[in-house]
Design a protein around this motif. Structure first.
Motif, short mmCIF file in Angstrom:
data_model
loop_
_atom_site.label_atom_id
_atom_site.label_comp_id
_atom_site.label_asym_id
_atom_site.label_seq_id
_atom_site.Cartn_x
_atom_site.Cartn_y
_atom_site.Cartn_z
N UNK A 67 -68.84 16.21 21.34
CA UNK A 67 -68.26 14.88 21.13
C UNK A 67 -67.52 14.76 19.81
N UNK A 68 -67.69 15.74 18.93
CA UNK A 68 -67.02 15.67 17.62
C UNK A 68 -66.08 16.85 17.39
N UNK A 69 -66.47 18.04 17.85
CA UNK A 69 -65.62 19.21 17.67
C UNK A 69 -66.29 20.29 16.84
N UNK A 70 -65.47 21.13 16.24
CA UNK A 70 -65.97 22.30 15.52
C UNK A 70 -65.43 22.33 14.10
N UNK A 71 -66.19 22.92 13.19
CA UNK A 71 -65.70 23.16 11.83
C UNK A 71 -66.13 24.57 11.41
N UNK A 72 -65.25 25.25 10.69
CA UNK A 72 -65.59 26.57 10.13
C UNK A 72 -66.50 26.35 8.94
N UNK A 73 -67.66 27.00 8.94
CA UNK A 73 -68.60 26.86 7.82
C UNK A 73 -69.13 28.24 7.44
N UNK A 74 -69.03 28.57 6.17
CA UNK A 74 -69.51 29.87 5.68
C UNK A 74 -71.02 29.98 5.86
N UNK A 75 -71.46 31.21 6.01
CA UNK A 75 -72.91 31.43 6.06
C UNK A 75 -73.36 31.62 4.61
N UNK A 76 -74.32 30.78 4.19
CA UNK A 76 -74.69 30.78 2.76
C UNK A 76 -76.06 31.41 2.53
N UNK A 77 -76.64 32.00 3.58
CA UNK A 77 -78.02 32.51 3.45
C UNK A 77 -78.04 34.03 3.26
N UNK A 78 -79.25 34.57 3.27
CA UNK A 78 -79.48 35.98 2.96
C UNK A 78 -79.16 36.86 4.18
N UNK A 134 -71.00 28.73 -1.89
CA UNK A 134 -71.74 28.94 -0.63
C UNK A 134 -71.44 30.30 0.00
N UNK A 135 -70.17 30.69 0.21
CA UNK A 135 -69.93 32.00 0.81
C UNK A 135 -70.23 33.17 -0.12
N UNK A 136 -70.42 32.89 -1.42
CA UNK A 136 -70.74 33.96 -2.35
C UNK A 136 -72.25 34.16 -2.50
N UNK A 137 -73.03 33.14 -2.07
CA UNK A 137 -74.49 33.29 -2.23
C UNK A 137 -75.04 34.49 -1.45
N UNK A 138 -74.56 34.77 -0.21
CA UNK A 138 -75.07 35.98 0.47
C UNK A 138 -74.76 37.26 -0.31
N UNK A 139 -73.62 37.28 -1.01
CA UNK A 139 -73.29 38.46 -1.83
C UNK A 139 -74.29 38.57 -2.99
N UNK A 140 -74.66 37.41 -3.56
CA UNK A 140 -75.65 37.42 -4.66
C UNK A 140 -77.00 37.90 -4.12
N UNK A 141 -77.40 37.38 -2.93
CA UNK A 141 -78.65 37.84 -2.31
C UNK A 141 -78.62 39.36 -2.17
N UNK A 142 -77.50 39.87 -1.69
CA UNK A 142 -77.38 41.32 -1.46
C UNK A 142 -77.51 42.08 -2.78
#
Ligand SMILES: Cc1cc2nc3c(=O)[nH]c(=O)nc-3n(C[C@H](O)[C@H](O)[C@H](O)COP(=O)(O)OP(=O)(O)OC[C@H]3O[C@@H](n4cnc5c(N)ncnc54)[C@H](O)[C@@H]3O)c2cc1C
Length: 292
Positions: free
Chosen positions: A68-79, A139-147
């Motif tokens: 009913x609203x649509x889609x948005x591109x969202x980075x994965x911010x987790x590990x 947000x998209x850099x946090x997975x790199x920091x986790x890594x």
């Protein structure tokens, strides 16, 4: 389970996710407020086979779908080492994201992905890494920091240069101590201080300007407003960091996430498919082309 699919169909599709244009349901298992108008949503695919098959690399994104609203591109911010627990840090700006802001734990959203290119974690091994982020660009850099935290011995000196408009807009502040303990130098600035702020005041490029680096052994990873990226590139190039050692994530408006619709085209590139993470020498001819 995929929206409208049989379980067997969902399982088959889990093996060949790249071909997918249909989203899969994921349950919200937690919501963490990060700042005014920004929260992290913790998601878990309903389908167990998909949960097992899913994996992502730091820098990739999902298309988040709300019927009913649509889609948005969202980075994965987790590990990336915990792919069954997907984190999306979302700023509530428009149609889809404002509707997401009204969701509760236990509600479901559709996910398609992961899509896009990743930060060069392999190529950066043995080098100093400068992570430079503005606002929700962390947000998209946090997975790199986790890594990096997990594989700390693989990298040289690691520095985060991070800024936000005010102290209240800074993301993931409760994790800064853990990152410092992992020998990551965390330099934070805000555009406007408040009475509680003891740290630096100024924009992210100023942190960059004050920062000493060994250009030939440094890799720069950056995400944030395009004006910030321009200055990060300027400062890096001024220090003789080669163009092929500068990586930027571009977050322009996109629709299909698959390189079909052309919404996010930049010169010869579709940002959803050839990006969002680009090596600067690939981007250089188009870098001054503004979104309209
Ligand atoms: C690869 C990629 C990763 C992203 N990661 C995140 C993320 O982790 N967290 C997050 O909150 N957002 C992220 N975004 C931005 C998000 O996709 C947009 O803000 C999206 O438009 C939100 O959808 P909406 O329906 O809520 O807003 P809309 O109703 O589509 O738009 C709201 C307003 O935002 C503007 N807008 C739309 N897209 C963008 C954009 N990309 N950049 C700047 N302004 C835009 C529109 O012009 C409009 O004014 C990402 C975008 C890309 C391309």
């Amino acid at each position: 389970m995929r929206v409208g699919a049989t379980p067997s169909g969902a399982r088959r599709a889990a093996v060949d996710r790249d071909a997918l244009l249909a989203p899969f349901w994921a349950e919200i298992t937690g919501i963490q407020r990060e700042a005014e108008g920004i929260s992290t949503y913790w998601l878990r695919f309903e389908d167990a086979a998909l949960r097992d098959a899913y994996g992502f690399a730091p820098g990739q994104f999902n298309m988040v779908y709300l019927p009913g609203y649509g889609e948005a591109a969202i980075s994965i911010s987790s590990d990336p080492a915990e792919p069954g627990r997907i984190g999306h840090t979302i700023r509530f700006v428009g149609n889809v994201t404002r509707a997401v802001s009204r969701l509760k734990v236990g509600d479901v959203v559709g996910l398609r992905g992961p899509f896009g290119t990743a930060w060069p974690m392999k190529e950066a091994k043995g080098n100093d890494v400068i992570i430079s982020a503005g606002g929700i660009g962390l947000a998209p850099l946090r997975p790199a920091i986790h890594h990096i935290v997990r594989c700390r011995a693989d990298y040289g000196k690691v520095t985060l240069l991070y800024g936000a408009r005010t102290p209240k807009d800074l993301l993931y502040t409760t994790e800064f101590d853990a990152w410092r303990k992992a020998d990551i130098q965390v330099n934070v600035t805000v555009d406007r201080a408040d009475e509680s702020w003891q740290g630096q005041v100024g924009v992210v490029p100023l942190l960059f300007y004050r920062f000493r680096m060994e250009a030939q052994r440094s890799v720069v990873l950056s995400c944030g407003p395009e004006i910030m990226l321009r200055f990060v590139v300027f400062e890096s190039r001024a220090r003789r960091v080669p163009s092929d050692r500068i990586y930027l994530s571009l977050e322009r408006n996109m629709k299909c996430g698959q390189g079909f619709c052309g919404h996010c085209q930049l010169g010869a590139h579709f940002i959803c498919k050839h990006g969002p993470v680009f090596r600067f020498d690939d981007l250089e001819p188009y870098f001054d082309v503004e979104e309209y």
